[in-house]
Design a protein around this motif. Structure first.
Motif, PDB file in Angstrom:
ATOM      1  N   ALA A 133       9.058  40.147 -27.035  1.00  0.00           N
ATOM      2  CA  ALA A 133       9.535  39.029 -27.851  1.00  0.00           C
ATOM      3  C   ALA A 133      10.227  37.973 -26.990  1.00  0.00           C
ATOM      4  N   LEU A 134      11.061  38.418 -26.059  1.00  0.00           N
ATOM      5  CA  LEU A 134      11.800  37.473 -25.221  1.00  0.00           C
ATOM      6  C   LEU A 134      10.866  36.683 -24.309  1.00  0.00           C
ATOM      7  N   ALA A 135       9.905  37.366 -23.705  1.00  0.00           N
ATOM      8  CA  ALA A 135       8.950  36.663 -22.844  1.00  0.00           C
ATOM      9  C   ALA A 135       8.091  35.703 -23.661  1.00  0.00           C
ATOM     10  N   THR A 136       7.756  36.094 -24.886  1.00  0.00           N
ATOM     11  CA  THR A 136       6.991  35.204 -25.761  1.00  0.00           C
ATOM     12  C   THR A 136       7.785  33.940 -26.060  1.00  0.00           C
ATOM     13  N   ARG A 137       9.092  34.081 -26.243  1.00  0.00           N
ATOM     14  CA  ARG A 137       9.941  32.899 -26.471  1.00  0.00           C
ATOM     15  C   ARG A 137       9.841  31.930 -25.300  1.00  0.00           C
ATOM     16  N   PHE A 138       9.834  32.455 -24.085  1.00  0.00           N
ATOM     17  CA  PHE A 138       9.745  31.596 -22.907  1.00  0.00           C
ATOM     18  C   PHE A 138       8.357  30.965 -22.804  1.00  0.00           C
ATOM     19  N   VAL A 139       7.320  31.767 -23.002  1.00  0.00           N
ATOM     20  CA  VAL A 139       5.950  31.248 -22.933  1.00  0.00           C
ATOM     21  C   VAL A 139       5.736  30.169 -23.991  1.00  0.00           C
ATOM     22  N   PHE A 170      14.665  24.897 -19.695  1.00  0.00           N
ATOM     23  CA  PHE A 170      15.634  24.017 -20.354  1.00  0.00           C
ATOM     24  C   PHE A 170      15.930  24.477 -21.781  1.00  0.00           C
ATOM     25  N   SER A 171      14.886  24.748 -22.536  1.00  0.00           N
ATOM     26  CA  SER A 171      15.077  25.061 -23.953  1.00  0.00           C
ATOM     27  C   SER A 171      15.636  26.459 -24.161  1.00  0.00           C
ATOM     28  N   THR A 172      15.182  27.427 -23.365  1.00  0.00           N
ATOM     29  CA  THR A 172      15.671  28.788 -23.588  1.00  0.00           C
ATOM     30  C   THR A 172      17.088  28.978 -23.062  1.00  0.00           C
ATOM     31  N   VAL A 173      17.382  28.462 -21.875  1.00  0.00           N
ATOM     32  CA  VAL A 173      18.736  28.617 -21.333  1.00  0.00           C
ATOM     33  C   VAL A 173      19.751  27.942 -22.255  1.00  0.00           C
ATOM     34  N   ASN A 174      19.417  26.760 -22.752  1.00  0.00           N
ATOM     35  CA  ASN A 174      20.352  26.026 -23.604  1.00  0.00           C
ATOM     36  C   ASN A 174      20.449  26.582 -25.020  1.00  0.00           C
ATOM     37  N   GLU A 175      19.366  27.134 -25.534  1.00  0.00           N
ATOM     38  CA  GLU A 175      19.346  27.526 -26.939  1.00  0.00           C
ATOM     39  C   GLU A 175      19.300  29.032 -27.175  1.00  0.00           C
ATOM     40  N   ALA A 176      18.831  29.799 -26.202  1.00  0.00           N
ATOM     41  CA  ALA A 176      18.631  31.234 -26.436  1.00  0.00           C
ATOM     42  C   ALA A 176      19.315  32.117 -25.404  1.00  0.00           C
ATOM     43  N   PRO A 178      20.215  33.739 -21.482  1.00  0.00           N
ATOM     44  CA  PRO A 178      19.509  34.119 -20.258  1.00  0.00           C
ATOM     45  C   PRO A 178      18.315  35.045 -20.456  1.00  0.00           C
ATOM     46  N   ALA A 179      18.272  35.786 -21.557  1.00  0.00           N
ATOM     47  CA  ALA A 179      17.288  36.863 -21.687  1.00  0.00           C
ATOM     48  C   ALA A 179      15.829  36.403 -21.625  1.00  0.00           C
ATOM     49  N   PRO A 180      15.432  35.301 -22.288  1.00  0.00           N
ATOM     50  CA  PRO A 180      14.018  34.901 -22.198  1.00  0.00           C
ATOM     51  C   PRO A 180      13.570  34.572 -20.779  1.00  0.00           C
ATOM     52  N   SER A 181      14.401  33.856 -20.017  1.00  0.00           N
ATOM     53  CA  SER A 181      14.030  33.515 -18.639  1.00  0.00           C
ATOM     54  C   SER A 181      13.849  34.764 -17.794  1.00  0.00           C
ATOM     55  N   LEU A 182      14.775  35.700 -17.922  1.00  0.00           N
ATOM     56  CA  LEU A 182      14.708  36.906 -17.103  1.00  0.00           C
ATOM     57  C   LEU A 182      13.552  37.802 -17.542  1.00  0.00           C
ATOM     58  N   ALA A 212       5.591  32.194  -7.358  1.00  0.00           N
ATOM     59  CA  ALA A 212       6.464  31.032  -7.172  1.00  0.00           C
ATOM     60  C   ALA A 212       7.123  30.639  -8.492  1.00  0.00           C
ATOM     61  N   ARG A 213       6.381  30.769  -9.582  1.00  0.00           N
ATOM     62  CA  ARG A 213       6.949  30.456 -10.890  1.00  0.00           C
ATOM     63  C   ARG A 213       8.101  31.405 -11.218  1.00  0.00           C
ATOM     64  N   VAL A 214       7.936  32.673 -10.860  1.00  0.00           N
ATOM     65  CA  VAL A 214       8.982  33.664 -11.116  1.00  0.00           C
ATOM     66  C   VAL A 214      10.308  33.209 -10.510  1.00  0.00           C
ATOM     67  N   PHE A 215      10.268  32.784  -9.256  1.00  0.00           N
ATOM     68  CA  PHE A 215      11.509  32.403  -8.585  1.00  0.00           C
ATOM     69  C   PHE A 215      12.079  31.100  -9.141  1.00  0.00           C
ATOM     70  N   SER A 216      11.223  30.235  -9.661  1.00  0.00           N
ATOM     71  CA  SER A 216      11.735  29.022 -10.311  1.00  0.00           C
ATOM     72  C   SER A 216      12.441  29.371 -11.620  1.00  0.00           C
ATOM     73  N   PHE A 217      11.866  30.301 -12.397  1.00  0.00           N
ATOM     74  CA  PHE A 217      12.542  30.743 -13.628  1.00  0.00           C
ATOM     75  C   PHE A 217      13.942  31.265 -13.295  1.00  0.00           C
ATOM     76  N   LEU A 218      13.999  32.119 -12.271  1.00  0.00           N
ATOM     77  CA  LEU A 218      15.273  32.734 -11.893  1.00  0.00           C
ATOM     78  C   LEU A 218      16.243  31.706 -11.319  1.00  0.00           C
ATOM     79  N   CYS A 219      15.715  30.766 -10.552  1.00  0.00           N
ATOM     80  CA  CYS A 219      16.564  29.748  -9.932  1.00  0.00           C
ATOM     81  C   CYS A 219      17.237  28.883 -10.990  1.00  0.00           C
ATOM     82  N   HIS A 220      16.480  28.433 -11.968  1.00  0.00           N
ATOM     83  CA  HIS A 220      17.070  27.588 -13.003  1.00  0.00           C
ATOM     84  C   HIS A 220      18.101  28.357 -13.822  1.00  0.00           C
ATOM     85  N   LEU A 221      17.825  29.626 -14.080  1.00  0.00           N
ATOM     86  CA  LEU A 221      18.798  30.429 -14.813  1.00  0.00           C
ATOM     87  C   LEU A 221      20.076  30.601 -13.998  1.00  0.00           C
TER      88      LEU A 221
END
Length: 303
Positions: A133-139, A170-176, A178-182, A212-221
């Motif tokens: 569910a959390l990964a789906t929120r990010f996708v 942007f949307s998950t960190v601000n609204e949901a 850390p869990a969706p990004s991770l 590379a996308r993985v590390f960008s997700f983690l970096c922004h979080l």
């Protein structure tokens, strides 16, 4: 001449609606139960119960003045060649194939069994269903990023896929939180391992390389709150120490960038709050850029 121009202006208003009328497009999530294969029903039910699609859709509907309705179709009856979540070119339809959700759940099952629980997750939420569910929120945030760029015709200074990933963060960190990004980072990392080495197709794709996308997700979080996430992400080895110093400024730029892009499209009821968030993001970016400049020589030399 002035009178003629006035008449033309009045004619345009009468044809197109009152000047200043706010667009009222809404985002709807539709589950086509009769078009979901039996083998995919469990994954769909996991996502439906979590309401992650509805939560993200509701934020867009209430915060932004969409020029057109947007429909999120959860169905196995998708256009030819569609295998994962995808946004149509006009930004009015997003397909979320149940087969893709089932694939995500399979990866989430492997992650929950084989990857030690990151400290960001509680014991109760570190399981295949919650990770799905959390990964789906990010996708879904990624697909909303595509849809908003297309409906609003947002100016884009780089790859659209990068911008869509940015909106997901942007949307998950601000609204949901850390869990969706991770969760997305963990599942994408597992997918990258299953994909094996990089290929010509992967390197030439319009999507960045998965790892590379993985590390960008983690970096922004991590950059969104270094004091909170430095230990769980950098200290625990998920985000390399060489990348982490760049992340606070990277997040600040992303956050300010999306608030600025969306600002002309805020719904009337959200405008005061949105303007405040954009102003705060600008102040934060200025501070982080100054801090980055002060530490740049040290970062470059590794001292």
């Amino acid at each position: 001449m002035a009178g003629a121009l006035l008449l033309v202006g009045l004619a345009l208003v009468s044809c197109g609606g009152a000047a200043g009328d706010e667009a009222k497009g809404k985002v709807r999530v539709v589950y086509h139960d009769d078009a979901i294969a039996p083998k995919n029903r469990h994954a769909v039910e996991v996502v439906r119960r979590s309401r992650v699609l509805e939560q993200a859709a509701d934020w867009v509907t209430t915060s932004l003045a969409l020029p057109h309705d947007m429909v999120v179709e959860v169905t196995d009856k998708v256009p030819p060649g569609v295998e994962d979540a995808v946004t149509q070119p006009d930004g009015r339809t997003i397909y979320v194939p149940p087969a893709f959700l089932t694939e995500l759940q399979g990866v989430a099952t492997d992650v929950a069994k084989s990857v030690e629980r990151p400290a960001v997750f509680s014991q109760d939420e570190y399981n295949a269903d919650d990770l799905t569910a959390l990964a789906t929120r990010f996708v879904f945030g990624h697909e909303l990023g595509h849809a908003l760029q297309r409906q609003f015709m947002l100016a884009n200074l780089g790859l659209e896929e990068d911008a869509a990933d940015g909106f997901a963060s942007f949307s998950t960190v601000n609204e949901a939180g850390p869990a969706p990004s991770l969760a997305a980072a963990l599942l994408f990392d597992e997918l990258a391992r299953k994909e094996g080495g990089t290929t010509l197709e992967g390197l030439s794709s319009d999507h960045p390389v998965t790892q590379a996308r993985v590390f960008s997700f983690l970096c922004h979080l991590e950059g969104s709150d270094p004091k909170k996430y430095e230990g769980p992400l950098v200290g625990a080895g998920y985000l390399p120490k060489t990348r982490a110093p760049l992340c606070p400024q990277a997040w600040a730029m992303l956050d300010y960038g999306w608030w600025t892009q969306l600002r002309p499209h805020f719904a009337a009821a959200f405008r005061d709050e949105g303007d405040k968030k954009q102003d705060e993001a600008r102040t934060h970016l200025i501070a982080e850029t100054k801090a980055f400049a002060e530490n740049l020589d040290k970062l470059r030399t590794g001292r």
